[in-house]
Design a protein around this motif. Structure first.
Motif, PDB file in Angstrom:
ATOM      1  N   GLN A 160       0.979  -1.127   0.086  1.00  0.00           N
ATOM      2  CA  GLN A 160      -0.142   0.006   0.055  1.00  0.00           C
ATOM      3  C   GLN A 160       0.874   1.362   0.062  1.00  0.00           C
ATOM      4  N   GLU A 161       0.512   2.053  -0.833  1.00  0.00           N
ATOM      5  CA  GLU A 161       1.317   3.307  -0.720  1.00  0.00           C
ATOM      6  C   GLU A 161       0.980   4.084   0.369  1.00  0.00           C
ATOM      7  N   GLU A 162       2.104   4.742   1.037  1.00  0.00           N
ATOM      8  CA  GLU A 162       2.109   5.304   2.377  1.00  0.00           C
ATOM      9  C   GLU A 162       1.262   6.488   2.531  1.00  0.00           C
ATOM     10  N   LYS A 163       0.720   7.141   1.504  1.00  0.00           N
ATOM     11  CA  LYS A 163      -0.576   8.249   1.503  1.00  0.00           C
ATOM     12  C   LYS A 163      -1.834   7.458   1.581  1.00  0.00           C
ATOM     13  N   GLY A 164      -1.690   6.161   1.529  1.00  0.00           N
ATOM     14  CA  GLY A 164      -3.335   5.593   1.877  1.00  0.00           C
ATOM     15  C   GLY A 164      -3.917   5.410   0.552  1.00  0.00           C
ATOM     16  N   GLY A 165      -2.930   4.805  -0.472  1.00  0.00           N
ATOM     17  CA  GLY A 165      -3.341   4.214  -1.642  1.00  0.00           C
ATOM     18  C   GLY A 165      -4.258   2.917  -1.589  1.00  0.00           C
ATOM     19  N   LYS A 166      -4.669   2.321  -2.585  1.00  0.00           N
ATOM     20  CA  LYS A 166      -5.240   0.881  -2.448  1.00  0.00           C
ATOM     21  C   LYS A 166      -4.589  -0.065  -2.045  1.00  0.00           C
ATOM     22  N   LYS A 167      -4.880  -0.948  -1.383  1.00  0.00           N
ATOM     23  CA  LYS A 167      -4.113  -2.235  -0.782  1.00  0.00           C
ATOM     24  C   LYS A 167      -4.220  -3.192  -1.971  1.00  0.00           C
ATOM     25  N   ILE A 168      -2.936  -3.897  -2.300  1.00  0.00           N
ATOM     26  CA  ILE A 168      -2.848  -4.762  -3.210  1.00  0.00           C
ATOM     27  C   ILE A 168      -2.573  -5.896  -2.508  1.00  0.00           C
ATOM     28  N   ASN A 169      -2.957  -7.029  -2.779  1.00  0.00           N
ATOM     29  CA  ASN A 169      -2.668  -8.333  -2.207  1.00  0.00           C
ATOM     30  C   ASN A 169      -1.534  -9.141  -3.082  1.00  0.00           C
ATOM     31  N   PHE A 170      -0.614  -9.661  -2.235  1.00  0.00           N
ATOM     32  CA  PHE A 170       0.716 -10.440  -2.770  1.00  0.00           C
ATOM     33  C   PHE A 170       0.718 -11.828  -2.254  1.00  0.00           C
ATOM     34  N   ARG A 171       1.659 -12.437  -2.869  1.00  0.00           N
ATOM     35  CA  ARG A 171       2.205 -13.657  -2.493  1.00  0.00           C
ATOM     36  C   ARG A 171       3.608 -13.959  -2.900  1.00  0.00           C
ATOM     37  N   HIS A 172       4.544 -13.914  -2.208  1.00  0.00           N
ATOM     38  CA  HIS A 172       6.011 -14.051  -2.586  1.00  0.00           C
ATOM     39  C   HIS A 172       6.814 -15.266  -2.006  1.00  0.00           C
ATOM     40  N   ARG A 173       6.901 -16.463  -2.919  1.00  0.00           N
ATOM     41  CA  ARG A 173       7.569 -17.601  -2.629  1.00  0.00           C
ATOM     42  C   ARG A 173       9.180 -17.485  -3.012  1.00  0.00           C
ATOM     43  N   GLN A 174      10.014 -17.927  -1.913  1.00  0.00           N
ATOM     44  CA  GLN A 174      11.521 -17.759  -2.412  1.00  0.00           C
ATOM     45  C   GLN A 174      11.958 -19.261  -1.890  1.00  0.00           C
ATOM     46  N   VAL A 175      12.769 -19.511  -2.798  1.00  0.00           N
ATOM     47  CA  VAL A 175      13.819 -20.835  -2.281  1.00  0.00           C
ATOM     48  C   VAL A 175      15.217 -20.339  -2.502  1.00  0.00           C
ATOM     49  N   TRP A 176      15.923 -20.193  -1.567  1.00  0.00           N
ATOM     50  CA  TRP A 176      17.327 -19.759  -1.528  1.00  0.00           C
ATOM     51  C   TRP A 176      18.264 -20.922  -1.503  1.00  0.00           C
ATOM     52  N   SER A 177      19.219 -21.134  -2.209  1.00  0.00           N
ATOM     53  CA  SER A 177      20.223 -22.324  -2.351  1.00  0.00           C
ATOM     54  C   SER A 177      21.450 -21.861  -1.695  1.00  0.00           C
ATOM     55  N   PRO A 178      22.276 -22.659  -1.146  1.00  0.00           N
ATOM     56  CA  PRO A 178      23.649 -22.247  -0.439  1.00  0.00           C
ATOM     57  C   PRO A 178      24.589 -21.935  -1.765  1.00  0.00           C
ATOM     58  N   PRO A 179      25.769 -21.594  -1.022  1.00  0.00           N
ATOM     59  CA  PRO A 179      26.847 -21.191  -2.317  1.00  0.00           C
ATOM     60  C   PRO A 179      27.331 -22.548  -2.824  1.00  0.00           C
ATOM     61  N   ALA A 180      27.445 -21.956  -4.351  1.00  0.00           N
ATOM     62  CA  ALA A 180      27.759 -23.339  -5.165  1.00  0.00           C
ATOM     63  C   ALA A 180      28.693 -22.442  -6.528  1.00  0.00           C
ATOM     64  N   PRO A 181      29.481 -23.138  -7.016  1.00  0.00           N
ATOM     65  CA  PRO A 181      30.454 -22.511  -8.064  1.00  0.00           C
ATOM     66  C   PRO A 181      29.553 -21.855  -9.288  1.00  0.00           C
ATOM     67  N   CYS A 182      29.979 -21.163  -9.692  1.00  0.00           N
ATOM     68  CA  CYS A 182      29.160 -20.105 -10.962  1.00  0.00           C
ATOM     69  C   CYS A 182      30.208 -19.153 -11.668  1.00  0.00           C
ATOM     70  N   ALA A 185      29.764 -14.701 -18.539  1.00  0.00           N
ATOM     71  CA  ALA A 185      30.788 -14.455 -19.793  1.00  0.00           C
ATOM     72  C   ALA A 185      32.172 -13.605 -19.302  1.00  0.00           C
ATOM     73  N   ARG A 186      31.747 -12.951 -18.093  1.00  0.00           N
ATOM     74  CA  ARG A 186      32.582 -12.040 -17.789  1.00  0.00           C
ATOM     75  C   ARG A 186      33.534 -12.442 -16.532  1.00  0.00           C
ATOM     76  N   TYR A 187      32.767 -13.084 -15.835  1.00  0.00           N
ATOM     77  CA  TYR A 187      33.388 -13.406 -14.580  1.00  0.00           C
ATOM     78  C   TYR A 187      33.463 -14.920 -14.260  1.00  0.00           C
ATOM     79  N   LYS A 188      34.597 -15.353 -14.432  1.00  0.00           N
ATOM     80  CA  LYS A 188      34.781 -17.007 -14.259  1.00  0.00           C
ATOM     81  C   LYS A 188      35.175 -17.498 -12.353  1.00  0.00           C
ATOM     82  N   ASP A 189      34.923 -18.395 -12.455  1.00  0.00           N
ATOM     83  CA  ASP A 189      35.471 -19.226 -11.090  1.00  0.00           C
ATOM     84  C   ASP A 189      34.679 -18.424  -9.838  1.00  0.00           C
ATOM     85  N   GLN A 190      33.618 -18.154  -9.626  1.00  0.00           N
ATOM     86  CA  GLN A 190      32.976 -17.561  -8.572  1.00  0.00           C
ATOM     87  C   GLN A 190      32.006 -18.394  -7.927  1.00  0.00           C
TER      88      GLN A 190
END
Length: 245
Positions: A160-182, A185-190
């Motif tokens: 909702q906008e802090e000035k009192g705008g309409k409310k929008i309903n949301f859902r946010h699902r996340q899966v976080w994975s632990p560190p792995a090699p990546c 094209a510009r950055y190798k071996d990270q």
């Protein structure tokens, strides 16, 4: 209302208007069953540094991000080069184990508060989901201490906008994975952590899915190392530059 969401911790290349198994992701905030962590979100996002970077597809620049720490202690990231005060704002939880999302936009002008009514956490398959105690209704966005196993977060609430705008309903699902090699094209071996996020809302349309993507953050480099979006249409980009300022 627009939401510049790319996260990686955050959020950025879309618009809200347009749009391993964890044996211990508990509500209390422990990084793993034995309390061991394999790094911190700050090491990968660089949110506590005056850091910045660009990402693109091919030779085209798709966007730019920059972090700063506010006098209030908030961490804020900007994804809008034309509006430097249009920022996504985070703060650490009272116990220091979570990064909480407050909202985004320009405070006092056009700021959208995001508040949750329900949050759950579970393993990397989104099984064994348990309620997360509320912290002023701000979304538990990511664990500060990275556990050795992946984990799932599922939040529902309103924007909702802090000035009192309409409310929008949301859902946010996340899966976080632990560190792995990546690499890109510009950055190798990270080493990267990966966020797979799916977003639903009812902003000027029936309640529906509006975003599905995976985002990598590289240790010591920061946000948007790789972005692979599958919905609403396939799109990819990767980090091309990073710097301190």
């Amino acid at each position: 209302m627009k939401r510049a969401r790319i996260v990686l911790g955050v959020v950025a290349v879309g618009a809200l208007a347009a749009a391993g198994t964890v044996t211990a992701v508990g509500a209390e905030g422990d990084a793993s069953a034995d309390g061991k962590a394999v790094g911190t979100y700050a090491e990968f996002s660089r949110l506590d540094q005056r850091s910045a970077g660009q990402f693109g597809a091919g030779d085209a620049v798709a966007g730019q991000w920059s972090w700063r720490t506010e006098p209030s202690g908030e961490f804020s990231v900007n994804w809008d080069q034309e509006r430097p005060e249009n920022r996504e704002r985070f703060r650490r939880s009272a116990d220091g184990e979570w990064l909480l999302l407050d909202g985004w936009g320009q405070k006092g002008t056009e700021y959208y508060e995001q508040r949750v009514t329900e949050e759950k956490a579970g393993d990397a398959n989104c099984a064994g989901m348990k309620a997360i105690p509320s912290e002023d209704a701000r979304q538990h966005y990511v664990r500060w201490n990275i556990p050795a196993e992946g984990y799932c977060l599922d939040a529902k609430g309103t924007v909702q906008e802090e000035k009192g705008g309409k409310k929008i309903n949301f859902r946010h699902r996340q899966v976080w994975s632990p560190p792995a090699p990546c690499e890109n094209a510009r950055y190798k071996d990270q080493m990267c952590i990966t966020q797979h996020e799916i977003w639903w809302d009812d902003n000027n349309h029936p309640y529906e899915k509006t975003l599905d993507r995976k985002v990598q953050l590289a240790k010591g480099l920061g946000m948007a190392f790789r972005i692979d979006q599958s919905f609403p249409k396939p799109w990819s980009a990767e980090m091309t530059r990073h710097w301190d300022y």
